[in-house]
Design an enzyme around this catalytic site. Structure first.
Site, mmCIF file in Angstrom:
data_model
loop_
_atom_site.group_PDB
_atom_site.id
_atom_site.type_symbol
_atom_site.label_atom_id
_atom_site.label_comp_id
_atom_site.label_asym_id
_atom_site.label_seq_id
_atom_site.Cartn_x
_atom_site.Cartn_y
_atom_site.Cartn_z
ATOM 1 N N GLU A 45 40.212 47.272 41.735
ATOM 2 C CA GLU A 45 38.966 47.023 40.745
ATOM 3 C C GLU A 45 39.158 48.142 39.487
ATOM 4 O O GLU A 45 38.828 49.333 39.792
ATOM 5 C CB GLU A 45 37.582 46.924 41.400
ATOM 6 C CG GLU A 45 36.592 45.980 40.691
ATOM 7 C CD GLU A 45 35.666 46.764 39.759
ATOM 8 O OE1 GLU A 45 36.287 47.079 38.614
ATOM 9 O OE2 GLU A 45 34.453 46.987 40.295
ATOM 10 N N CYS B 115 31.974 49.648 34.923
ATOM 11 C CA CYS B 115 33.002 48.926 34.240
ATOM 12 C C CYS B 115 32.481 47.662 33.819
ATOM 13 O O CYS B 115 33.564 46.905 32.958
ATOM 14 C CB CYS B 115 33.980 48.853 35.482
ATOM 15 S SG CYS B 115 33.364 48.461 36.881
#
Ligand code: ADP
Length: 480
Positions: A252, A286
């Site tokens: 990720e 993010c």
């Protein structure tokens, strides 16, 4: 320093106990709100990582059924809920986020363990309903092996929960490597696990020299899953290190989220969503919107409302319950300042906020909005990871799509329009793994979440998140 009983032993954890190995080196952890030193920790390295993998490897020999795993998942969730205030305070202390956000993170983390417990029955062996080749075919979901879980500092408890819940559900022992900027949350969490009495080897903790530890985790054959959340650069490095043994990768990585408001979108709603999305963890997530694209006809009204909302934000030390805490460290602060200055130098108009020259009282950035500017502004191409909003106008759907997809990343995107056909049409052409339609919400434990392109591989949450740690084994059964 917080007086927590769960921070009495500041070390790693393997073979079912807190230990630190032979290292004679140390590193320090700071409170980003005050620059106060919080702790001095042993800097563990390759030797300690080897010991942690040994401990996890020994656990692999056992056979732990789904009910057993479910019990531990539910106990972990319950322990987090019981100790949510203490865990929240530790998160605020070393990460800087306001208490209300830290508490939300603890609840979010607990929900991952609870959700994994609830869907674990999907991992039960299956028998094909048909009999190909006149045989019974059984499909088993085996633990893939030891899981290396490498996590970042922006959600020190939740990012670990996303991975560890899947690993435990799958029956994989883990070696956890938290960020050296926020290891105290992981230590306190391991103290909770220790109090619960988890079996030795199921969970292991090591931190210190990240590259040395990473090399061991990638080199040991029993480690079959590398699950990493962090920068694209380190993700690529781990992928290269894991390539010779073709280990499974769950990555990720960075994002560069577009937030697109079409002229038929509800402007008040969109601004409310943007405020909640953009300023969580001071813009250091993010899934934070990084590029705000607004159709030209809606621009003036949008800017007016946004300016008013941003002007009301208060920033200051997390424990005092401000809206926005400090950046995690000097490098984070400097990046935001560089992006703001670069945007202004390249012709962007300052709407509210601006650069801050003096960081001596903490790495606080003013929430800032800029409009327009040149196509090569840093903030359009790199994740700012801070409270800077850049707004750009577009004319039509094709231009919005072109601008939104003009990035190497593909994690999150958000669309606002009252035309459902348009939402469907645009979402289909966006190369992003998470696309909010009239919402800027981030991931939830019940649904898979992950990136396309350079934002990563694999998914966390949902059944997909458990399958990252599973090897499927197929057994056709012949006549004896
Ligand atoms: P950030 O810049 O947001 O801190 P990083 O990608 O540098 O993101 O860090 C994310 C996690 O990866 C942290 O736990 C960090 O210690 C770890 N890390 C950094 N470099 C390496 C490496 N070479 N090998 C393994 N882990 C690493």
């Amino acid at each position: 320093m917080l007086n927590s009983p769960r921070l009495s032993t500041l070390s790693g954890y393997w073979n079912g106990k807190f230990q630190r190995g032979e290292t004679q080196n140390y590193f320090e952890v700071y409170n980003p709100a005050t620059h106060e030193k919080l702790a001095t920790l042993p800097e563990m390295g390759a030797q300690e990582a080897e010991a942690a993998v040994d401990s996890a490897e020994a656990f692999l020999a056992g056979d732990y059924d789904l009910e057993w795993r479910k019990k531990w998942l539910l106990e972990i969730a319950a322990a987090l809920s019981t100790h949510r205030v203490e865990m929240g305070q530790i998160i605020t202390l070393e990460n800087g986020k306001p208490p209300v956000e830290a508490l939300a993170e603890v609840d979010y983390a607990a929900a991952f363990y609870r959700d994994a417990a609830q869907r674990i029955h999907h991992l039960a062996p299956q028998t094909l309903p048909t009999r190909p080749r006149n045989m019974t075919w059984r499909i088993y979901h085996r633990p893939a092996g030891v899981a290396a879980l490498i996590t970042p500092w922006n959600f020190p408890l939740a990012m670990l929960a996303k991975k560890l819940s899947g690993a435990i559900a799958a029956g994989c022992p883990s070696v956890v490597k938290p960020s050296e900027l926020t290891p105290l949350t992981a230590i306190a969490f391991f103290a909770l696990l220790d109090e619960l009495g988890l079996p030795a080897g199921l969970v292991n903790l090591v931190f210190g020299d990240a590259p040395a530890i990473g090399q061991v985790l990638c080199a040991r054959p029993s480690v079959q899953v590398i699950s990493f959340t962090g920068s694209t650069a380190v993700g690529r490095l781990l992928a290269a290190q894991a390539a010779p043994q073709l280990k499974r990768l769950s990555l990720e990585l960075g994002g560069n989220a577009p937030f697109i408001l079409f002229e038929d979108g509800d402007i008040d709603h969109a601004v409310g969503q943007l405020m909640a999305n953009k300023f969580r963890c001071a813009g250091q997530t993010c899934v934070c919107s990084n590029r705000i694209l607004v159709q030209a006809n809606a621009l003036d009204a949008f800017l007016q409302r946004l300016k008013s909302s941003v002007s009301q934000l208060r920033w200051g030390p997390g424990l005092d319950d401000y809206d926005i805490g400090p950046m995690i460290n000097a490098a984070g602060f400097e990046k935001v300042q560089r992006h703001i200055q670069d945007a202004l130098d390249k012709g962007a108009e300052l709407i509210v906020g601006g650069p801050i020259a003096d960081a001596s009282k903490g790495h606080y950035c003013q929430p800032t909005v800029v409009l327009g500017g040149a196509d090569d502004m840093l903030c359009l191409h790199e994740e700012t990871f801070g409270p800077l909003i850049v707004v750009r106008a577009f004319d039509d759907e094709a231009e919005a799509l072109r601008l939104a997809n003009d990035t190497e990343y593909g994690l999150a995107a958000y669309l606002f329009s009252q035309d459902s056909a348009r939402l469907e049409r645009v979402a289909r052409q966006l190369h992003f793994g998470h696309v909010g339609l009239n919402t800027a919400t981030g991931p939830t434990p019940e649904a898979p979440f992950g990136g396309m392109r350079n934002s990563g591989l694999g998914r966390e949450g949902g059944l997909e998140g458990l399958m990252e740690f599973i090897e499927v084994q197929t057994c056709p059964v012949g006549e004896p």
